[in-house]
Design an enzyme around this catalytic site. Structure first.
Site, PDB file in Angstrom:
ATOM      1  N   ASP A  34       0.853  -1.187   0.000  1.00  0.00           N
ATOM      2  CA  ASP A  34       0.000   0.000   0.000  1.00  0.00           C
ATOM      3  C   ASP A  34       0.887   1.235   0.000  1.00  0.00           C
ATOM      4  N   ASN A  84     -15.154   9.498  -6.376  1.00  0.00           N
ATOM      5  CA  ASN A  84     -15.637  10.245  -7.547  1.00  0.00           C
ATOM      6  C   ASN A  84     -15.385  11.737  -7.446  1.00  0.00           C
ATOM      7  N   THR A 121     -15.904  -2.107  -9.734  1.00  0.00           N
ATOM      8  CA  THR A 121     -17.098  -1.419  -9.250  1.00  0.00           C
ATOM      9  C   THR A 121     -18.253  -1.536 -10.242  1.00  0.00           C
ATOM     10  N   ASP A 122     -19.480  -1.421  -9.717  1.00  0.00           N
ATOM     11  CA  ASP A 122     -20.657  -1.396 -10.602  1.00  0.00           C
ATOM     12  C   ASP A 122     -20.727  -0.113 -11.425  1.00  0.00           C
ATOM     13  N   GLU A 123     -19.933   0.895 -11.029  1.00  0.00           N
ATOM     14  CA  GLU A 123     -19.998   2.181 -11.745  1.00  0.00           C
ATOM     15  C   GLU A 123     -19.483   2.093 -13.174  1.00  0.00           C
ATOM     16  N   TYR A 148     -13.235   8.776 -12.285  1.00  0.00           N
ATOM     17  CA  TYR A 148     -13.014   7.578 -11.453  1.00  0.00           C
ATOM     18  C   TYR A 148     -13.546   6.330 -12.152  1.00  0.00           C
ATOM     19  N   LYS A 152     -11.685   2.927 -13.766  1.00  0.00           N
ATOM     20  CA  LYS A 152     -11.959   1.553 -13.292  1.00  0.00           C
ATOM     21  C   LYS A 152     -12.419   0.692 -14.484  1.00  0.00           C
ATOM     22  N   ILE A 189     -21.733   7.870   3.778  1.00  0.00           N
ATOM     23  CA  ILE A 189     -22.241   7.465   5.100  1.00  0.00           C
ATOM     24  C   ILE A 189     -21.323   7.955   6.228  1.00  0.00           C
ATOM     25  N   GLN A 192     -21.663  11.734   6.859  1.00  0.00           N
ATOM     26  CA  GLN A 192     -22.867  12.210   7.575  1.00  0.00           C
ATOM     27  C   GLN A 192     -22.797  11.832   9.065  1.00  0.00           C
ATOM     28  N   ASP A 270     -25.078  19.835  -6.218  1.00  0.00           N
ATOM     29  CA  ASP A 270     -25.038  18.466  -6.718  1.00  0.00           C
ATOM     30  C   ASP A 270     -23.654  18.152  -7.290  1.00  0.00           C
ATOM     31  N   GLY A 273     -22.462  15.571 -13.233  1.00  0.00           N
ATOM     32  CA  GLY A 273     -22.535  14.249 -13.880  1.00  0.00           C
ATOM     33  C   GLY A 273     -23.033  13.141 -12.968  1.00  0.00           C
ATOM     34  N   HIS A 274     -23.634  13.507 -11.850  1.00  0.00           N
ATOM     35  CA  HIS A 274     -24.057  12.571 -10.800  1.00  0.00           C
ATOM     36  C   HIS A 274     -24.858  11.388 -11.349  1.00  0.00           C
TER      37      HIS A 274
HETATM   38  P1  NAD Z   1      -9.889   3.388  -0.413  1.00  0.00           P
HETATM   39  O1  NAD Z   1      -9.672   4.679  -1.120  1.00  0.00           O
HETATM   40  O2  NAD Z   1     -10.443   3.369   0.949  1.00  0.00           O
HETATM   41  O3  NAD Z   1      -8.506   2.586  -0.355  1.00  0.00           O
HETATM   42  C1  NAD Z   1      -7.607   2.546  -1.437  1.00  0.00           C
HETATM   43  C2  NAD Z   1      -6.258   2.055  -0.910  1.00  0.00           C
HETATM   44  O4  NAD Z   1      -5.352   1.964  -2.029  1.00  0.00           O
HETATM   45  C3  NAD Z   1      -5.617   3.017   0.096  1.00  0.00           C
HETATM   46  O5  NAD Z   1      -5.091   2.284   1.184  1.00  0.00           O
HETATM   47  C4  NAD Z   1      -4.493   3.686  -0.700  1.00  0.00           C
HETATM   48  O6  NAD Z   1      -3.393   4.081   0.108  1.00  0.00           O
HETATM   49  C5  NAD Z   1      -4.119   2.571  -1.670  1.00  0.00           C
HETATM   50  N1  NAD Z   1      -3.478   3.097  -2.893  1.00  0.00           N
HETATM   51  C6  NAD Z   1      -3.919   4.111  -3.671  1.00  0.00           C
HETATM   52  N2  NAD Z   1      -3.046   4.305  -4.687  1.00  0.00           N
HETATM   53  C7  NAD Z   1      -2.065   3.371  -4.551  1.00  0.00           C
HETATM   54  C8  NAD Z   1      -0.894   3.058  -5.288  1.00  0.00           C
HETATM   55  N3  NAD Z   1      -0.555   3.739  -6.401  1.00  0.00           N
HETATM   56  N4  NAD Z   1      -0.106   2.036  -4.873  1.00  0.00           N
HETATM   57  C9  NAD Z   1      -0.437   1.331  -3.760  1.00  0.00           C
HETATM   58  N5  NAD Z   1      -1.523   1.594  -2.998  1.00  0.00           N
HETATM   59  C10 NAD Z   1      -2.334   2.603  -3.400  1.00  0.00           C
HETATM   60  O7  NAD Z   1     -10.766   2.514  -1.418  1.00  0.00           O
HETATM   61  P2  NAD Z   1     -11.874   1.402  -1.107  1.00  0.00           P
HETATM   62  O8  NAD Z   1     -13.184   2.049  -0.977  1.00  0.00           O
HETATM   63  O9  NAD Z   1     -11.375   0.497  -0.065  1.00  0.00           O
HETATM   64  O10 NAD Z   1     -11.881   0.628  -2.518  1.00  0.00           O
HETATM   65  C11 NAD Z   1     -11.004  -0.477  -2.743  1.00  0.00           C
HETATM   66  C12 NAD Z   1     -11.276  -1.046  -4.118  1.00  0.00           C
HETATM   67  O11 NAD Z   1     -12.634  -1.460  -4.207  1.00  0.00           O
HETATM   68  C13 NAD Z   1     -11.073  -0.048  -5.258  1.00  0.00           C
HETATM   69  O12 NAD Z   1     -10.500  -0.738  -6.342  1.00  0.00           O
HETATM   70  C14 NAD Z   1     -12.481   0.416  -5.588  1.00  0.00           C
HETATM   71  O13 NAD Z   1     -12.577   0.810  -6.932  1.00  0.00           O
HETATM   72  C15 NAD Z   1     -13.272  -0.849  -5.328  1.00  0.00           C
HETATM   73  N6  NAD Z   1     -14.683  -0.680  -4.956  1.00  0.00           N
HETATM   74  C16 NAD Z   1     -15.039   0.148  -3.934  1.00  0.00           C
HETATM   75  C17 NAD Z   1     -16.382   0.231  -3.542  1.00  0.00           C
HETATM   76  C18 NAD Z   1     -16.833   1.103  -2.387  1.00  0.00           C
HETATM   77  O14 NAD Z   1     -18.023   1.208  -2.132  1.00  0.00           O
HETATM   78  N7  NAD Z   1     -15.943   1.718  -1.640  1.00  0.00           N
HETATM   79  C19 NAD Z   1     -17.346  -0.525  -4.237  1.00  0.00           C
HETATM   80  C20 NAD Z   1     -16.934  -1.343  -5.286  1.00  0.00           C
HETATM   81  C21 NAD Z   1     -15.612  -1.425  -5.630  1.00  0.00           C
HETATM   82  O1  DAU Z   2     -20.894   1.896  -6.551  1.00  0.00           O
HETATM   83  C1  DAU Z   2     -19.619   1.606  -6.073  1.00  0.00           C
HETATM   84  C2  DAU Z   2     -18.873   2.897  -5.781  1.00  0.00           C
HETATM   85  O2  DAU Z   2     -19.441   3.426  -4.586  1.00  0.00           O
HETATM   86  C3  DAU Z   2     -17.366   2.696  -5.609  1.00  0.00           C
HETATM   87  O3  DAU Z   2     -16.822   2.289  -6.843  1.00  0.00           O
HETATM   88  C4  DAU Z   2     -16.680   3.982  -5.150  1.00  0.00           C
HETATM   89  O4  DAU Z   2     -15.308   3.734  -4.882  1.00  0.00           O
HETATM   90  C5  DAU Z   2     -17.365   4.466  -3.885  1.00  0.00           C
HETATM   91  O5  DAU Z   2     -16.808   5.696  -3.473  1.00  0.00           O
HETATM   92  C6  DAU Z   2     -18.863   4.628  -4.122  1.00  0.00           C
HETATM   93  O6  DAU Z   2     -19.110   5.682  -5.072  1.00  0.00           O
HETATM   94  P1  DAU Z   2     -20.291   6.763  -4.866  1.00  0.00           P
HETATM   95  O7  DAU Z   2     -19.918   7.967  -5.632  1.00  0.00           O
HETATM   96  O8  DAU Z   2     -21.615   6.142  -5.084  1.00  0.00           O
HETATM   97  O9  DAU Z   2     -20.114   6.982  -3.254  1.00  0.00           O
HETATM   98  P2  DAU Z   2     -20.135   8.285  -2.330  1.00  0.00           P
HETATM   99  O10 DAU Z   2     -20.013   7.767  -0.939  1.00  0.00           O
HETATM  100  O11 DAU Z   2     -19.168   9.312  -2.770  1.00  0.00           O
HETATM  101  O12 DAU Z   2     -21.599   8.852  -2.542  1.00  0.00           O
HETATM  102  C7  DAU Z   2     -22.757   8.047  -2.386  1.00  0.00           C
HETATM  103  C8  DAU Z   2     -23.963   8.868  -2.803  1.00  0.00           C
HETATM  104  O13 DAU Z   2     -24.154   9.928  -1.858  1.00  0.00           O
HETATM  105  C9  DAU Z   2     -23.803   9.542  -4.152  1.00  0.00           C
HETATM  106  O14 DAU Z   2     -25.055   9.569  -4.809  1.00  0.00           O
HETATM  107  C10 DAU Z   2     -23.371  10.974  -3.797  1.00  0.00           C
HETATM  108  C11 DAU Z   2     -24.089  11.223  -2.499  1.00  0.00           C
HETATM  109  N1  DAU Z   2     -23.441  12.132  -1.516  1.00  0.00           N
HETATM  110  C12 DAU Z   2     -22.128  11.939  -1.235  1.00  0.00           C
HETATM  111  C13 DAU Z   2     -21.500  12.734  -0.272  1.00  0.00           C
HETATM  112  C14 DAU Z   2     -20.014  12.544   0.030  1.00  0.00           C
HETATM  113  C15 DAU Z   2     -24.198  13.085  -0.848  1.00  0.00           C
HETATM  114  O15 DAU Z   2     -25.394  13.244  -1.087  1.00  0.00           O
HETATM  115  N2  DAU Z   2     -23.577  13.861   0.114  1.00  0.00           N
HETATM  116  C16 DAU Z   2     -22.263  13.713   0.419  1.00  0.00           C
HETATM  117  O16 DAU Z   2     -21.764  14.442   1.308  1.00  0.00           O
END
Ligand code: NAD
Ligand code: DAU
Length: 332
Positions: A34, A84, A121-123, A148, A152, A189, A192, A270, A273-274
């Site tokens: 990491d 994002n 990711t589903d995105e 983002y 991916k 989450i 908030q 907002d 591109g949300h």
């Molecule tokens: P996060 O941002 O919490 O963690 C990312 C980690 O990667 C961090 O520890 C960071 O230090 C490390 N990192 C970043 N750049 C790096 C590099 N160049 N070399 C080595 N380490 C590096 O992310 P997360 O939410 O835990 O997501 C992890 C994976 O899951 C990602 O690939 C993300 O796309 C995917 N994902 C996330 C979600 C979600 O809801 N968070 C959902 C679906 C998929």
């Molecule tokens: O769907 C999987 C993805 O989920 C992952 O690939 C991403 O890594 C992860 O960050 C997440 O992406 P989102 O953009 O959906 O997550 P985020 O937590 O940023 O936002 C969730 C929703 O809440 C989104 O519709 C934006 C909204 N939002 C976000 C923030 C930070 C708010 O309304 N208020 C906020 O303060």
């Protein structure tokens, strides 16, 4: 013992994966690589540092990745720039880590003939309309919206190309929105929850009608293990737990669970591109691999997550002012 190299293991999902694996799958000997960006926190692994090897380094570093991959049996690739909103501010770290970093891992895996599981990711599928009866499936065309999600999507295509062209032994999984402990407070989450704990009003982007398909991080990680165990090489599996809810509903539930007036939040600018709605059809994972989620009660899962942030103020408090100042610049 099977040697497992986990990239991004100090981040949210990666660190939960390390904990889950140590607890449930003792046959794995774990190395984490990491870079410890702003999102990587060594404290996430503090309690298990004696049970794993931890390497601070960049997945774009070819020499380092070559060495680490040569010493492992399987790579589980979580490392990414993941937020994002940050990708709208500066896309370059996303292009570097998500694309160049994944390509660097693929070349090392190809050279040393190692197994890879790529986390995505589903995105990558873009978004759905609110009234669309369809959900994403493995055959939905890629249509990513943000810097983002497009990086991916690009990383997935690189993996698929290395499977087809070079025959590497890889699987992919694309999961919906995770929640649980150790999630950075920039995300919806935890932002908030920590707002409420800091006497700041929760912030809802736009109308708050956008829908996300929530899954507990341990369910994501049990699915990843099911795919590593029994997934077919070259295949992609969607991971989701039927957790669709709109953002307004989630903010109101958090307020209520924290004993506040459920209307005590503010609408802010907002996200450009949300994406409107994500929804996963996880039939392939469920029928082919027999996977089932355990945390199907979102209210209970949220309550436990709120408790974790309440009990661990030291984990997030030092970052809070900086995160909020950065959002305030964009009126969010
Ligand atoms: P996060 O941002 O919490 O963690 C990312 C980690 O990667 C961090 O520890 C960071 O230090 C490390 N990192 C970043 N750049 C790096 C590099 N160049 N070399 C080595 N380490 C590096 O992310 P997360 O939410 O835990 O997501 C992890 C994976 O899951 C990602 O690939 C993300 O796309 C995917 N994902 C996330 C979600 C979600 O809801 N968070 C959902 C679906 C998929
Ligand atoms: O769907 C999987 C993805 O989920 C992952 O690939 C991403 O890594 C992860 O960050 C997440 O992406 P989102 O953009 O959906 O997550 P985020 O937590 O940023 O936002 C969730 C929703 O809440 C989104 O519709 C934006 C909204 N939002 C976000 C923030 C930070 C708010 O309304 N208020 C906020 O303060």
């Amino acid at each position: 013992m099977t040697k497992m190299l986990i990239t991004g293991g100090a981040g949210f999902i990666g660190s939960n994966f390390v904990h889950y694996t140590l607890k449930n799958r003792p046959e794995y000997e774990i190395t984490v690589i990491d870079k410890l960006t702003y999102a990587g926190n060594p404290d996430n692994l503090q309690s298990v540092l004696e049970s794993i090897e931890f390497v601070t380094g960049d997945i774009c570093d070819q020499k380092l990745m070559d060495e680490l991959v040569s010493q492992t049996d399987i790579v589980v690739h979580f490392a990414a720039e993941s937020h994002n909103d940050n990708s709208l501010r500066d896309p370059w770290p996303f292009i570097q880590t998500n694309l160049v970093g994944t390509a660097t891992i693929l070349e090392a895996v190809r050279k040393h003939d190692k197994r890879l599981h790529h986390i995505s990711t589903d995105e990558v599928y873009g978004d759905l309309e609110l009234d669309d009866s369809n959900k994403f499936t493995e055959s939905t065309p890629y249509n990513a919206s943000s810097p983002y999600s497009s990086t991916k999507a690009g990383s997935d295509l690189l993996v698929k190309a290395w499977v087809r062209s070079f025959g590497i032994k890889a699987t992919l999984s694309n999961c919906s929105n995770n929640y649980g402990p150790y999630q950075h407070i920039e995300k919806f989450i935890p932002r908030q929850v920590t707002n409420i704990l800091s006497d700041i009003q929760p912030k809802l982007y736009g109308t708050g009608e956008q829908v996300r398909d929530w899954i507990h991080v341990d369910d994501h990680n049990s699915a990843v293990h099911a795919i590593i165990d029994n997934g077919r090489l070259g295949e992609l599996y969607l991971i989701g737990a039927n957790g669709e809810q709109n953002n307004k509903y989630i903010v109101e539930m958090i307020l209520e669970l924290m004993g506040k007036d459920s209307s005590d939040y503010e609408h802010v600018n907002d996200r450009p591109g949300h994406d409107m709605r994500y929804a996963i059809d996880a039939s392939k994972l469920r029928t082919e691999l027999g996977w089932e989620p355990k945390y199907t009660n979102l209210r209970e899962g949220l309550q436990a997550t709120i408790q974790w942030y309440t009990d661990n103020t030291d984990w997030w408090q030092a970052e809070k002012a900086k995160v909020e100042a950065s959002y305030a610049e964009k009126g969010q």
